[in-house]
Design a protein around this motif. Structure first.
Motif, PDB file in Angstrom:
ATOM      1  N   PRO A 175       0.830  -1.230   0.000  1.00 26.03           N
ATOM      2  CA  PRO A 175       0.000   0.000   0.000  1.00 26.03           C
ATOM      3  C   PRO A 175       0.853   1.263   0.000  1.00 26.03           C
ATOM      4  N   ARG A 176       1.969   1.248   0.706  1.00 19.49           N
ATOM      5  CA  ARG A 176       2.849   2.426   0.690  1.00 19.49           C
ATOM      6  C   ARG A 176       3.408   2.665  -0.701  1.00 19.49           C
ATOM      7  N   VAL A 177       3.840   1.587  -1.359  1.00 19.16           N
ATOM      8  CA  VAL A 177       4.421   1.726  -2.702  1.00 19.16           C
ATOM      9  C   VAL A 177       3.372   2.231  -3.680  1.00 19.16           C
ATOM     10  N   ILE A 178       2.185   1.642  -3.616  1.00 25.53           N
ATOM     11  CA  ILE A 178       1.125   2.031  -4.550  1.00 25.53           C
ATOM     12  C   ILE A 178       0.745   3.497  -4.344  1.00 25.53           C
ATOM     13  N   SER A 179       0.664   3.905  -3.074  1.00 26.08           N
ATOM     14  CA  SER A 179       0.320   5.295  -2.783  1.00 26.08           C
ATOM     15  C   SER A 179       1.409   6.243  -3.266  1.00 26.08           C
ATOM     16  N   ALA A 180       2.662   5.885  -3.018  1.00 20.01           N
ATOM     17  CA  ALA A 180       3.753   6.765  -3.433  1.00 20.01           C
ATOM     18  C   ALA A 180       3.812   6.918  -4.940  1.00 20.01           C
TER      19      ALA A 180
END
Length: 757
Positions: free
Chosen positions: A86-91
């Motif tokens: 989720p962090r990667v997708i958001s970034a």
């Protein structure tokens, strides 16, 4: 960052951190990252406190990027897919119903499809990324790199190599790496860091601090914070090390306390070593703890590769580990040094083994190791591979007065000699001789090694001060070496090199030129094998002197020139063989018709001989001086030569051999050719008139003539004298002209009549 806006704001841990005010600009490294993000993967690997994140933040704000920068701050441990993705997708701004967040092939495919629609590349920074090899997260990142290329550019900041097939990308030229050595601060950056804390010191102090900290950013920052409060920052730097309280607290908390018991034991026990490999680690830490070595190398970037499976620990971290070891298990430290010394000695690492024997307080074992390996040449500086100077100084300390082993006393003698303490050396040699005589019977090899070491030290001590004593010691060395195997001797070429140099030196002064040539040539070869530049240089200049006495001035000049060329050591005013060099140059000056140059070199020779007397050289020097004077007088050559050699105390056989050389030198110095009579022969009858005088042959022409008498062809003469065929033909024409003949056989017959052969 992405092409679409996020409705709910960025996920925590996905924003590029703000630029801190204390950051030290490092354009030399941000430029490398800028070049790296033009390819698929850039890794920045270094220990805790190396400045990885600060460098990436500086680049994100001031560097060059092919597109927007997406930043993910990881958890510093094995990443859980449900948190990480989720962090990667958001970034990346890739949110959408078709992008699952649990990882796996579906996520990779959906995320790659989203990225493929971008106009510009995007750079994804993974800060503190430490997932385990083979984990789902690692496998998904590998797949994403493959399928999202060339849009996705990945920058990974980690304390160890990320499990992303680095070898494959390295071979294809698609990997950019910045490691611990690259991250180390240089002097300019260190000075800038100190200036932030209001600390101003000289460039020398800055460099000393940087070296003590191994360029480690956190260590330098901690030092700067302490120096703010110090009235004398220079004194603080001189004492700054890994035992500094702030450094210890930081590294123990951040590194040591998070290790497993086995890894902790491995780190502490191997901290006594300068460098370590897997086998040595197991020897010190035990098989169980040693089994963690591969993981230690993989996970701890405070270990730097040293080549061939060896690793070296960061200096300040090693200091912290040693301090912790002393505090926790002080009685274990000497035993660890003994174990290390035994292993290192058994594997041929002499200097390291000696260092650990001394650290264990066992000077006797250190001495015994050196003598048993016949390694006294490394103490005396006779080899290219020498013991470090600090070890040699420690070995020169006097062994206990009640010591019964000769080996440490012998090594102390060699160490004292290496540092110019002749009186201490002589005292140790006397004591060692008594101890060798008292060795128990049945220890033949040990006695031989001790006696040989004793004789080698005496050779080195007497070589320039007492030639007769040196020759006696050399004779003893040759006798003892006769009982050693060829393998042992070939492993220690410095011993025959010194022996042959001394023997050749004596044979030359005895007038035995042929024997001296053999010894000095062999000594030159052995000195080259040993890496002993001083002995090589001395053999070359002695061979040059020998060639002078043979009248081969060109060869002498070449040898003298070689003795002064790198990589051979430069001459100093106190080198004993410097006088030989000046004598050689004086004779060459005479041979070239340059008496002024000859007198200048003779002056230098006399000065050098006052510091290192050599009766033989003094006579050769006086003979050259007589010839220089004779060259300026008129009169028959034979009379002038007779005046020059009058009173010369060279060996009679050598003096007779040198007379033609004197004639050649006088002829050259006179500037014009003279005609000299042949040597007196037996009385002749009236019916056998004396042969007519002929123009004197040069030394080289005599050599060619002598080979004619041996029925050698022109090609054979050229090979034997190291000349070209055309040069030999030129000499032959000159011989025929001077002897008034036209054929070889006639030249030989005429030379015999004139007693020139």
């Amino acid at each position: 960052m992405g092409d679409t806006e996020q409705r709910d704001g960025p996920t925590p841990g996905t924003a590029v951190p703000a630029l801190p005010g204390w950051l030290v600009p490092r354009p030399r490294l941000t430029d490398r990252i800028s070049r790296g993000v033009l390819g698929p993967l850039t890794v920045v690997v270094g220990p805790v406190g190396a400045g990885k994140s600060a460098l990436a933040v500086e680049w994100a704000h001031h560097g060059r990027s092919p597109g927007p920068v997406a930043w993910v701050t990881c958890d510093g441990r094995d990443e859980q897919p449900g948190v990480f993705w989720p962090r990667v997708i958001s970034a990346l701004g890739a949110d959408g119903p078709d992008v699952p967040v649990s990882g796996g092939p579906g996520l990779v495919a959906a995320l790659a499809a989203r990225l493929a629609g971008r106009r510009d590349p995007v750079v994804l920074v993974l800060d503190d990324f430490h997932t385990e090899p083979g984990s789902p997260t690692a496998e998904d990142i590998i797949a994403l790199l493959k399928h999202a290329a060339p849009v996705l550019r990945l920058v990974v900041l980690a304390r160890r190599d990320p499990p992303l097939h680095l070898h494959r990308l390295r071979l294809s030229g698609e990997l950019t790496e910045l490691r611990t050595a690259d991250l180390a601060f240089d002097d300019r950056e260190t000075a800038a860091l100190l200036a932030q804390h209001g600390v101003e010191v000289s460039k020398q102090v800055v460099s000393a601090l940087r070296q003590r900290a191994d360029g480690w950013a956190a260590g330098l920052r901690l030092a700067a914070m302490s120096m703010e409060k110090q009235p004398c920052p220079e004194r603080f730097v001189a004492q700054f090390a890994g035992d500094d309280e702030a450094v210890v607290s930081y590294l123990v908390e951040e590194v040591l306390d998070v290790q497993s018991p086995g890894m902790r034991r491995l780190l502490l026990t191997t901290s006594v070593l300068e460098h370590v490999n897997a086998e040595l680690a197991a020897e010190l830490a035990g098989e169980e703890a040693g089994g963690h070595f591969a993981a230690l190398v993989r996970e701890n970037s405070f270990l730097r590769p040293d080549g061939h499976g060896w690793y070296r620990c960061h200096r300040m971290f090693a200091d912290v580990l040693r301090m912790c070891l002393r505090h926790e298990t002080p009685g274990l430290v000497p035993e660890l040094h003994r174990r290390a010394a035994g292993w290192l000695g058994a594997h041929g690492l002499l200097a390291d083994a000696v260092r650990h024997w001394l650290a264990a307080g066992d000077q006797g074992r250190a001495g015994r190791l050196i003598v048993s390996r016949l390694a006294v040449g490394q103490v005396l500086g006779l080899t290219g591979e020498r013991l470090p100077d600090d070890l040699v100084r420690q070995l020169s300390e006097a062994p206990d007065a009640d010591a019964t082993e000769p080996e440490p006393v012998l090594v102390a003698a060699a160490s004292a000699l290496a540092h110019g303490d002749d009186a201490a050396c002589a005292g140790f040699l006397d004591r060692a001789a008594r101890l060798v005589a008292e060795l128990p019977t049945g220890q033949g090899d040990r006695v031989t090694h001790c006696r040989l070491t004793h004789a080698v030290i005496r050779m080195a001590q007497s070589r320039s001060r007492a030639p007769d004593a040196a020759r006696a010691a050399a004779a003893e060395v040759e006798s003892l070496c006769a009982g050693l195997s060829r393998t042992v001797l070939s492993a220690h070429p410095e011993i025959p090199a010194l022996t042959l140099a001394i023997r050749g030196h004596g044979e030359l002064r005895d007038g035995d030129l042929q024997a001296a040539a053999v010894s000095l040539t062999a000594g030159l070869k052995a000195a080259s094998s040993a890496g002993n530049g001083v002995l090589r240089r001395d053999c070359l200049v002695e061979l040059a002197l020998l060639e002078v006495l043979r009248g081969r001035f060109r060869a002498a000049g070449e040898l003298a020139t070689r003795s002064c060329q790198p990589p051979l050591p430069t001459w100093t005013a106190t080198d004993p063989s410097r006088s030989s060099l000046h004598v050689v140059r004086a004779w060459i000056g005479l041979a070239r018709g340059e008496p002024t140059r000859a007198r200048r070199e003779l002056g230098h020779a006399r000065t050098a001989l006052r510091g290192a007397p050599d009766p033989f050289l003094t006579e050769v020097c006086s003979l050259a001086a007589g010839l220089a004077k004779a060259a300026e007088r008129s009169g028959p050559p034979a009379v002038r030569i007779g005046d020059a050699v009058a009173g010369c105390r060279l060996p009679s056989g050598l003096l007779r051999a040198v007379e033609p050389v004197c004639a050649a030198a006088l002829d050259s110095s006179g500037g014009a050719r003279t005609r000299v009579l042949a040597r007196p022969g037996p009385p002749r009858t009236a019916s056998a008139p004396a042969p007519d005088p002929v123009e004197r042959l040069s030394v080289r022409e005599r050599e060619v003539l002598g080979r004619l008498a041996q029925m050698m062809t022109t090609e054979e003469i050229a090979t034997d004298l190291y000349l070209s065929v055309n040069t030999v033909k030129t000499h032959l024409k000159s011989v025929y002209r001077k002897l008034a003949v036209t054929r070889r056989s006639a030249a030989v017959r005429r030379a015999r009549e004139l007693e020139l052969l």
